[in-house]
Each structure stands twice: as structure tokens, then as C-alpha cells.
Design a protein around this motif. Sequence first.
Motif, PDB file in Angstrom:
ATOM      1  N   ILE A 281       0.849  -1.189   0.000  1.00 38.87           N
ATOM      2  CA  ILE A 281       0.000   0.000   0.000  1.00 38.87           C
ATOM      3  C   ILE A 281       0.888   1.243   0.000  1.00 38.87           C
ATOM      4  N   THR A 282       0.670   2.126  -0.961  1.00 35.49           N
ATOM      5  CA  THR A 282       1.481   3.347  -1.056  1.00 35.49           C
ATOM      6  C   THR A 282       0.704   4.604  -0.671  1.00 35.49           C
TER       7      THR A 282
ATOM      8  N   GLY B 183      -0.029   0.769  -8.886  1.00 37.01           N
ATOM      9  CA  GLY B 183      -0.981   1.744  -9.395  1.00 37.01           C
ATOM     10  C   GLY B 183      -2.430   1.336  -9.239  1.00 37.01           C
ATOM     11  N   LYS B 184      -2.681   0.096  -8.867  1.00 35.61           N
ATOM     12  CA  LYS B 184      -4.051  -0.387  -8.713  1.00 35.61           C
ATOM     13  C   LYS B 184      -4.702   0.274  -7.501  1.00 35.61           C
ATOM     14  N   GLU B 185      -5.956   0.717  -7.655  1.00 37.63           N
ATOM     15  CA  GLU B 185      -6.698   1.325  -6.551  1.00 37.63           C
ATOM     16  C   GLU B 185      -7.923   0.481  -6.211  1.00 37.63           C
ATOM     17  N   PHE B 186      -8.240   0.421  -4.926  1.00 39.17           N
ATOM     18  CA  PHE B 186      -9.416  -0.308  -4.459  1.00 39.17           C
ATOM     19  C   PHE B 186     -10.212   0.558  -3.502  1.00 39.17           C
ATOM     20  N   ASP B 187     -11.524   0.494  -3.640  1.00 38.84           N
ATOM     21  CA  ASP B 187     -12.387   1.157  -2.666  1.00 38.84           C
ATOM     22  C   ASP B 187     -12.309   0.402  -1.344  1.00 38.84           C
TER      23      ASP B 187
ATOM     24  N   TYR C 121     -10.417   4.957  -0.216  1.00 39.69           N
ATOM     25  CA  TYR C 121      -9.743   4.070  -1.167  1.00 39.69           C
ATOM     26  C   TYR C 121      -8.298   3.910  -0.726  1.00 39.69           C
ATOM     27  N   LEU C 122      -7.622   2.946  -1.338  1.00 38.81           N
ATOM     28  CA  LEU C 122      -6.185   2.813  -1.141  1.00 38.81           C
ATOM     29  C   LEU C 122      -5.537   2.518  -2.484  1.00 38.81           C
ATOM     30  N   ARG C 123      -4.252   2.841  -2.569  1.00 42.12           N
ATOM     31  CA  ARG C 123      -3.502   2.632  -3.803  1.00 42.12           C
ATOM     32  C   ARG C 123      -2.320   1.714  -3.521  1.00 42.12           C
TER      33      ARG C 123
ATOM     34  N   TYR D  58      -3.497   6.073   0.905  1.00 40.75           N
ATOM     35  CA  TYR D  58      -4.903   5.823   1.191  1.00 40.75           C
ATOM     36  C   TYR D  58      -5.560   7.145   1.562  1.00 40.75           C
ATOM     37  N   SER D  59      -6.865   7.205   1.341  1.00 37.43           N
ATOM     38  CA  SER D  59      -7.590   8.452   1.592  1.00 37.43           C
ATOM     39  C   SER D  59      -7.979   8.563   3.056  1.00 37.43           C
TER      40      SER D  59
END
Length: 253
Positions: free
Chosen positions: A215-216, A231-235, A225-227, A218-219
Motif C-alpha cells: 500500500i502506497t 498503481g491499482k486502486e481499491f475502494d 480508497y487505497l492505492r 490511502y484516503s
Amino acid sequence: MLRAFLIDDETDSIEVMISLLTSYFRDEVTVVGTATSAQEAFETVPQIKPDVIFLDIQMPGENGFAFLKKMTVIDFEVIFVTSHDEFALKAIKFSALDYLLKPVIINDLKQAIDKAKRVVDQKVFRHSQVLNLIANIESNEDSQKIAVHYGDEVRFLKLIDIIYFEAHGRYTTIYPISGEKYIVANHLKMLEETLEELALFVRVNKSCLVNIEYITAYSKKEPYYLRLNNGKEFDISRRKRQEVMDKLKERKI
């Protein structure tokens, strides 16, 4: 006809298994020997050369894993038989090996025998998978591996090299850092339960289990979400947000 050897420190359990095999699988399995300790089995199995071993895990002194560790060649199929031992079952699942829970259910026994027959017929014994099982039991999280089927091969992926797991119905796709993809016939929930003690992965929503180390960003506010580093992002689902934050804090991220 499968030639079976039974290893269990409880003679009652051996007698029950013999009864089940002779009553329901007389034309498929014959019991060629038994042992009540790891040492006795180690001395006897190489002489008898069974096709399949029903191996009790919990035995006083040396357990079932100690027996396997002593064997220089594993040219037989192994079916583990155990009471509910969460740690052992997770390790067995990781290595894609078979097990039965006590008390043994006939349908489960039939499935295990059918799998053993296929392995024996193909003469593809799981020496490497057994070694991986023993290594996982003795290792820390940095060296633990999961076994996956890939064509005619069984491959071993280091857990620390897996970026995330993603659910697709009753199947799960594994995404390692190599860029390859592996599909396994396991529900994501089962993988989550298997991995929970490692504190390396966290479920972020109903379809994704991610490796915290990748994980690089997160909001801090909605939409959550997190990134990941690819580069992949997930809710992050609202229900999972606190758990994700707690895991990140535990790993000091």
C-alpha cells in the motif's frame, strides 16, 4: 487397489478407520499396515511401501510432521487426519494437501480416496508440497509460501511477494509481484481466515484482500480508497475502514 498405511497414537482411531475403509471402500483400499508412533512408522513404511498414508497430526512425543521430516523420499500420498487444529489446517491448505477432520465423515473420506487414487495413478507424488508444509510450520511470515496449481505444475509463491487476492465467485485470482496471475478454487473468505494470523493481509472490501506492504497511499476521508505500488486502486468499504486503519497502524504504515 490403494495400499493404505495408518498412523495414529490412538488404537481406537485406527480401528475406526479400518472399519470405515473395509465397510465402504473394500474394493478400492486395502490396509497394509499401522503404526502408533512416528518412530514406528519411520521404521516400517519404507519396507511396506504403501500408496497412501492416513497420518494423524497430534501424537505425543513426535507428531505426524516429525515423521514426514524424517523421510528422505515421500513416494506416497498423504492424507492428514486431525482434530480441529487451526494452525495445522492452515499450513496444510497453504500446501494444497488433503486432510480429514475427526470424526471422519464418509463423504469426505470418499473425496480424499478419489484424490489419492488420481495422484497414485499419475505417479505425481507431492514431495515438494510436503516439504513446503514443513517449512511453513517452522518458518516466519517472510518465508512462508502458498502452493498453487499451474498447468501440470505446482508452484510455490512467497506470501510476501503477493500483492493482492481478488475474488471471482468461488474462485480467487492471485496477483504476485512477478506480474503473472494464478487462479485457485478457493473462496476469498477461506484465504482470509488462513492468512489472518500473519497480519500481512487485510480485507478491504467483499472482493479484495491486499498485502499491506504494497500500500502506497490511502484516503483520509470519503470516498475511502487505497492505492498499491502497481498503481491499482481499491475502494475501502465503510464496514472495513476501521480494520484497515488498525492494520496499517500495527504495521507502522
